[in-house]
Scaffold this motif. Structure first.
Motif, PDB file in Angstrom:
ATOM      1  N   THR A   1       0.852  -1.192   0.000  1.00 34.44           N
ATOM      2  CA  THR A   1       0.000   0.000   0.000  1.00 34.44           C
ATOM      3  C   THR A   1       0.885   1.239   0.000  1.00 34.44           C
ATOM      4  N   PRO A   2       0.312   2.412  -0.280  1.00 34.97           N
ATOM      5  CA  PRO A   2       1.130   3.634  -0.304  1.00 34.97           C
ATOM      6  C   PRO A   2       1.838   3.951   1.004  1.00 34.97           C
ATOM      7  N   VAL A   3       1.391   3.377   2.134  1.00 38.66           N
ATOM      8  CA  VAL A   3       2.060   3.669   3.407  1.00 38.66           C
ATOM      9  C   VAL A   3       3.115   2.628   3.758  1.00 38.66           C
TER      10      VAL A   3
ATOM     11  N   ALA B   1      11.506  -1.013   4.023  1.00 31.81           N
ATOM     12  CA  ALA B   1      11.860  -2.219   4.769  1.00 31.81           C
ATOM     13  C   ALA B   1      10.694  -3.209   4.805  1.00 31.81           C
ATOM     14  N   GLU B   2       9.492  -2.704   5.040  1.00 27.65           N
ATOM     15  CA  GLU B   2       8.313  -3.576   5.057  1.00 27.65           C
ATOM     16  C   GLU B   2       8.088  -4.204   3.686  1.00 27.65           C
ATOM     17  N   ALA B   3       8.294  -3.435   2.639  1.00 25.59           N
ATOM     18  CA  ALA B   3       8.109  -3.953   1.286  1.00 25.59           C
ATOM     19  C   ALA B   3       9.106  -5.059   0.995  1.00 25.59           C
ATOM     20  N   TYR B   4      10.356  -4.851   1.372  1.00 27.74           N
ATOM     21  CA  TYR B   4      11.386  -5.868   1.126  1.00 27.74           C
ATOM     22  C   TYR B   4      11.053  -7.158   1.868  1.00 27.74           C
ATOM     23  N   ARG B   5      10.694  -7.010   3.134  1.00 24.66           N
ATOM     24  CA  ARG B   5      10.345  -8.200   3.920  1.00 24.66           C
ATOM     25  C   ARG B   5       9.147  -8.927   3.291  1.00 24.66           C
ATOM     26  N   HIS B   6       8.179  -8.176   2.849  1.00 21.07           N
ATOM     27  CA  HIS B   6       6.969  -8.747   2.268  1.00 21.07           C
ATOM     28  C   HIS B   6       7.288  -9.461   0.947  1.00 21.07           C
ATOM     29  N   ILE B   7       8.108  -8.846   0.111  1.00 17.17           N
ATOM     30  CA  ILE B   7       8.427  -9.408  -1.206  1.00 17.17           C
ATOM     31  C   ILE B   7       9.237 -10.693  -1.069  1.00 17.17           C
ATOM     32  N   VAL B   8      10.217 -10.715  -0.170  1.00 18.46           N
ATOM     33  CA  VAL B   8      11.032 -11.932   0.003  1.00 18.46           C
ATOM     34  C   VAL B   8      10.204 -13.042   0.641  1.00 18.46           C
TER      35      VAL B   8
ATOM     36  N   PRO C   1       8.561   5.754   2.700  1.00 11.77           N
ATOM     37  CA  PRO C   1       7.509   5.010   1.995  1.00 11.77           C
ATOM     38  C   PRO C   1       8.069   4.390   0.716  1.00 11.77           C
ATOM     39  N   MET C   2       7.710   3.163   0.455  1.00 11.70           N
ATOM     40  CA  MET C   2       8.175   2.471  -0.741  1.00 11.70           C
ATOM     41  C   MET C   2       7.765   3.217  -2.002  1.00 11.70           C
ATOM     42  N   ALA C   3       6.628   3.898  -1.945  1.00  5.47           N
ATOM     43  CA  ALA C   3       6.136   4.618  -3.120  1.00  5.47           C
ATOM     44  C   ALA C   3       7.096   5.713  -3.575  1.00  5.47           C
ATOM     45  N   GLU C   4       7.940   6.216  -2.670  1.00 10.25           N
ATOM     46  CA  GLU C   4       8.883   7.268  -3.041  1.00 10.25           C
ATOM     47  C   GLU C   4      10.069   6.725  -3.831  1.00 10.25           C
ATOM     48  N   LEU C   5      10.401   5.457  -3.651  1.00  7.30           N
ATOM     49  CA  LEU C   5      11.555   4.868  -4.328  1.00  7.30           C
ATOM     50  C   LEU C   5      11.174   3.965  -5.490  1.00  7.30           C
TER      51      LEU C   5
ATOM     52  N   ARG D   1       3.013  -2.935  -8.176  1.00  4.07           N
ATOM     53  CA  ARG D   1       1.762  -2.523  -8.802  1.00  4.07           C
ATOM     54  C   ARG D   1       0.698  -2.152  -7.775  1.00  4.07           C
ATOM     55  N   GLY D   2       0.767  -2.726  -6.578  1.00  5.41           N
ATOM     56  CA  GLY D   2      -0.213  -2.405  -5.548  1.00  5.41           C
ATOM     57  C   GLY D   2      -0.115  -0.992  -5.031  1.00  5.41           C
ATOM     58  N   LEU D   3       0.988  -0.315  -5.346  1.00  7.31           N
ATOM     59  CA  LEU D   3       1.146   1.074  -4.910  1.00  7.31           C
ATOM     60  C   LEU D   3       0.420   2.051  -5.824  1.00  7.31           C
ATOM     61  N   HIS D   4      -0.163   1.529  -6.918  1.00 13.40           N
ATOM     62  CA  HIS D   4      -0.783   2.387  -7.923  1.00 13.40           C
ATOM     63  C   HIS D   4      -2.188   1.876  -8.247  1.00 13.40           C
ATOM     64  N   ALA D   5      -2.962   2.726  -8.872  1.00 11.11           N
ATOM     65  CA  ALA D   5      -4.323   2.343  -9.260  1.00 11.11           C
ATOM     66  C   ALA D   5      -4.267   1.232 -10.305  1.00 11.11           C
ATOM     67  N   GLU D   6      -5.133   0.253 -10.153  1.00 11.44           N
ATOM     68  CA  GLU D   6      -5.136  -0.888 -11.075  1.00 11.44           C
ATOM     69  C   GLU D   6      -5.412  -0.439 -12.511  1.00 11.44           C
ATOM     70  N   THR D   7      -6.233   0.572 -12.684  1.00 12.89           N
ATOM     71  CA  THR D   7      -6.534   1.051 -14.033  1.00 12.89           C
ATOM     72  C   THR D   7      -5.295   1.589 -14.728  1.00 12.89           C
TER      73      THR D   7
END
Length: 531
Positions: A239-241, A245-252, A401-405, A450-456
């Motif tokens: 999610t945008p928040v 670090a959370e994104a990396y842990r989640h992806i692995v 936030p992961m959305a910034e990188l 892709r979850g950081l952005h609108a699906e459309t």
């Protein structure tokens, strides 16, 4: 003055019950190694008290149409001496963000007077909906487990308590049975990372494999006779928040979970998609580790060499033969009815040729090296020293936030892909394959974020990317298949006519796809990005 809490339970109905949360890791062992576990000095010196030994008999109940299992729960009655405990347990209550290799379930326990299930507790609020009233009258025994359990409580540190249960016995469903030879590590207190640490401690002394199915799931397979099915990737759900670090842990975690979830299918050999999804998971892990390396560093498990790539290469040859069958011989046979007998003979020869690579793939999956890699990656990820011990400037980046990188990272991957395909109309096969690899990395990266952005916004870009990538993948697969067919023609000359005919058909399909490449490339190159 505060008022006393009100009890809204109807008169005569059981009170609401709270579920306990079970967090455990399962390890499979060779039955010959099982008696050694409880006596390992690495466990005994950390154990609290002597091991306890019990003989347990458990009957699992469901309706003939498996309503409970399909609804995600298992109902059992376990006999422990002269005690009977009825348990309702979720089969897998883990969420997408939970640790790989660790099962997290909810369970409800009730002491009951006899071995027969007691329906009264199932009326309680919180569980009544899990076992519908109209299903209770139809409950019948499905399968039985009988095993000897040796348990000891291990305290690796002052904050951690782990129950080690060594189970030796079998699961029986009618005339079908499966051996139980496993160690369950249940976290009673402390951090999940300590489960990985303890599993690694065991793995260094006794060969183990990570278990991915509960006794309930194995028993259900015995009842139905069904082979394990492949598991496709679930959405990551960033999610945008979400922080970096959370994104990396989640992806692995996601990659490790996908790898483990398809292991049973790959080992059973009933569906080749299981092996394919294991390779997909390995590629995603490699992409993620490379992508986050400037901030998270390199996992300890990958420092001595890229073990992820090594495992993937060990699975590759079997997958190549699978592709020849599914994308080459199969479609060709559907169009060439006149040579049906010759193609059938060729198919049998290909299946025979696949046997050796398939056995090598099974050996690789079951190897201590593969298990050690997964456990070491899990331990490294969950320990979190890559985050907590990072330099202040790196820690600040990990907390963003992961959305910034993600945008700059995707832009860099996209630019490399555009550069690789710049002269696609003049490119040779090697250049097209380099483009394919660039696009594959971009595809994984796009899927991560892709979850950081609108699906459309994401759908048009990913659709154009997938169409281009599919054409390049098909060309690559045809080239690999052609090489296998040529090898088979040399080793088995009697199949040469059918092999050469298949190769010619594949070449024609490749030519058609190559002609479509300029249009697919243009749609991808000129299409809008979503970040």
């Amino acid at each position: 003055m505060s008022s006393a809490p009100q009890n809204n339970t109807p008169p005569g109905a059981p009170a609401a019950v709270s579920a306990t949360r079970e967090v455990e890791m399962k390890l499979h062992l060779d039955p010959r190694d099982l008696p050694r576990v409880a006596d390992l000095p690495a466990l005994k010196e950390k154990a609290e008290g002597a091991p306890a030994v019990r003989d347990l008999r458990t009957v699992y109940y469901d309706t003939p149409d498996r309503r409970l299992f399909l609804g995600g729960v298992a109902l059992r009655v376990r006999q422990d001496g002269d005690r009977f405990v009825q348990t309702l347990k979720t089969i897998n209550a883990a969420t997408p963000g939970d640790s790989a290799a660790v099962a997290i379930r909810k369970k409800w326990d009730w002491a009951i007077p006899t071995a027969a299930p007691d329906m009264t507790p199932l009326d309680a609020e919180g569980v009544a909906a899990l076992v519908p009233e109209d299903a209770r009258a139809a409950l019948v025994p499905q399968f039985t487990t009988e095993f000897r359990r040796t348990t000891l409580l291990v305290r690796p540190d002052a904050l951690t308590s782990i129950e080690v249960a060594v189970d030796d016995g079998q699961i029986t469903a009618g005339n079908a049975c499966a051996r139980i030879s496993e160690v369950e590590l249940e976290l009673k207190s402390g951090r999940i990372g300590r489960l990985f640490d303890l599993a690694l401690t065991l793995q260094r002394r006794v060969p183990v494999r990570i278990g991915t199915e509960s006794k309930a799931e194995i028993g259900d397979r015995l009842v139905t006779g069904r082979l394990p099915a492949p598991v496709l990737p679930e959405p990551l759900g960033l999610t945008p928040v979400t922080t970096v670090a959370e994104a990396y842990r989640h992806i692995v975690r996601h990659g490790l979970r996908l790898l483990l979830a398809n292991e049973a299918c790959a080992l059973a050999g009933g569906d080749v998609e299981g092996l394919h999804q294991m390779r997909v998971a390995l590629r995603r892990l490699r992409t993620a580790i490379r992508l986050f390396r400037p901030l998270a560093g390199v996992p300890d498990a990958c420092r001595a060499g890229n073990d992820i790539r090594r495992v993937s290469r060990q699975l590759g040859p079997a997958r190549d033969w699978d592709v020849l069958l599914s994308h080459g011989i199969g479609p060709f046979a559907a169009t060439e009815k006149a040579a049906a007998d010759a193609i059938a003979a060729l198919t049998a020869a290909v299946r025979e040729a696949r046997r050796g690579p398939a056995l090598a793939a099974v050996e690789a999956i079951q190897s201590p090296r593969c298990t050690g890699l997964i456990l070491a990656l899990g331990a490294w990820l969950e320990d979190g020293a890559w985050q907590s011990g990072a330099a202040p400037e790196v820690r600040a980046q990990l907390d963003r936030p992961m959305a910034e990188l993600s945008g700059p990272w995707l832009t860099a991957q996209h630019a490399k892909a555009l550069k690789a395909g710049r002269d696609l109309d003049k490119a040779d096969a090697a250049a097209r394959d380099r483009l394919r690899r660039r696009l594959r990395k971009l595809r994984h990266t796009a899927e991560f974020f892709r979850g950081l952005h609108a699906e459309t916004a994401t759908v048009p870009f990913i659709a154009a990317l997938d169409a281009l990538l599919a054409a390049l993948d098909a060309e690559h697969d045809a080239a690999v298949a052609g090489g296998l067919l040529r090898r088979l023609s040399v080793d088995r000359p009697e199949h040469r006519p059918a092999a050469e005919a298949t190769a010619r058909w594949l070449a024609k399909q490749t030519d058609k796809r190559r002609k479509a490449l300029p249009g697919l490339w243009k749609a991808f190159r000129d299409g809008p990005v979503f970040w």
